[in-house]
Design a protein around this motif. Structure first.
Motif, PDB file in Angstrom:
ATOM      1  N   UNK A 167      -5.234  30.023  -2.956  1.00 35.86           N
ATOM      2  CA  UNK A 167      -5.960  30.544  -1.799  1.00 35.86           C
ATOM      3  C   UNK A 167      -5.172  30.399  -0.503  1.00 35.86           C
ATOM      4  N   UNK A 168      -4.416  29.306  -0.389  1.00 32.43           N
ATOM      5  CA  UNK A 168      -3.587  29.092   0.803  1.00 32.43           C
ATOM      6  C   UNK A 168      -2.396  28.228   0.429  1.00 32.43           C
ATOM      7  N   UNK A 169      -1.323  28.374   1.159  1.00 27.44           N
ATOM      8  CA  UNK A 169      -0.087  27.653   0.855  1.00 27.44           C
ATOM      9  C   UNK A 169      -0.229  26.171   1.201  1.00 27.44           C
ATOM     10  N   UNK A 170       0.175  25.322   0.281  1.00 26.71           N
ATOM     11  CA  UNK A 170       0.110  23.878   0.504  1.00 26.71           C
ATOM     12  C   UNK A 170       1.509  23.362   0.806  1.00 26.71           C
ATOM     13  N   UNK A 171       1.667  22.829   2.004  1.00 29.88           N
ATOM     14  CA  UNK A 171       2.971  22.329   2.437  1.00 29.88           C
ATOM     15  C   UNK A 171       2.978  20.813   2.610  1.00 29.88           C
ATOM     16  N   UNK A 172       1.822  20.182   2.495  1.00 28.84           N
ATOM     17  CA  UNK A 172       1.732  18.726   2.600  1.00 28.84           C
ATOM     18  C   UNK A 172       1.701  18.118   1.201  1.00 28.84           C
ATOM     19  N   UNK A 173       2.287  16.939   1.023  1.00 32.36           N
ATOM     20  CA  UNK A 173       2.241  16.265  -0.275  1.00 32.36           C
ATOM     21  C   UNK A 173       0.800  15.989  -0.710  1.00 32.36           C
ATOM     22  N   UNK A 174       0.519  16.235  -1.979  1.00 37.91           N
ATOM     23  CA  UNK A 174      -0.826  16.049  -2.523  1.00 37.91           C
ATOM     24  C   UNK A 174      -0.763  14.957  -3.585  1.00 37.91           C
TER      25      UNK A 174
END
Length: 160
Positions: free
Chosen positions: A102-109
């Protein structure tokens, strides 16, 4: 009364390219595993890769189910497979890559709570820590030398 202070130390790499070659390779295997995720409900794809002491690498991806509690996260898919396929072989390093369609994840998960507990179980079982590396689709990569940094007051067999 006494106060207890709990501290965690994590290493943050600004970019995937800063990783040592062996870790970058493991992260790439987690990225590939992520492509096998079955996540029609959350649209959130996760891949995990675990380097074992014997040189083998085990991967897993999240597998959802319409009955939500019946699904399984990538980390637990990989760690349970490693435990079943290679009993007695130590797990040395786990790489995790997560991101949303749905949206780009740029933070560590980081791993969810259930996965943290499962990883903790194997650290206790093998009496050795498992290095964890986690990231979003792009961007920074976080390293923890042990799950204990993410779950410091672990619930384990010693309390049973």
């Amino acid at each position: 009364m006494k106060e207890i202070k709990i501290e965690s130390t994590l290493t943050v790499f600004d970019d995937f390219n800063e990783l040592p070659k062996n870790i970058a390779s493991l992260m790439e295997q987690a990225m590939e595993a992520r492509l096998n995720a079955y996540a029609p409900y959350s649209q959130f794809l996760v891949g995990a890769a675990i380097a074992l002491e014997n040189g083998e690498v085990v991967t897993g991806s999240n597998q959802e189910n319409a009955s939500y509690p019946s699904g399984l996260c990538a980390e637990r898919t990989a760690i349970y497979y490693a435990g079943a396929k290679y009993p007695g072989v130590a797990m040395k390093t786990m790489a995790i890559v997560a991101g949303s369609l749905k949206n780009k994840t740029t933070e560590p998960i980081p791993p969810c709570g259930a996965c943290r507990q499962a990883i903790a179980e194997y650290e206790v079982k093998q009496e050795d820590s498992i290095e964890l590396y986690f990231m979003g689709e792009t961007g920074k990569v976080v390293k923890s030398n042990s799950l204990a940094n993410l779950l410091p007051l672990v619930f384990d067999k010693s309390v049973l």
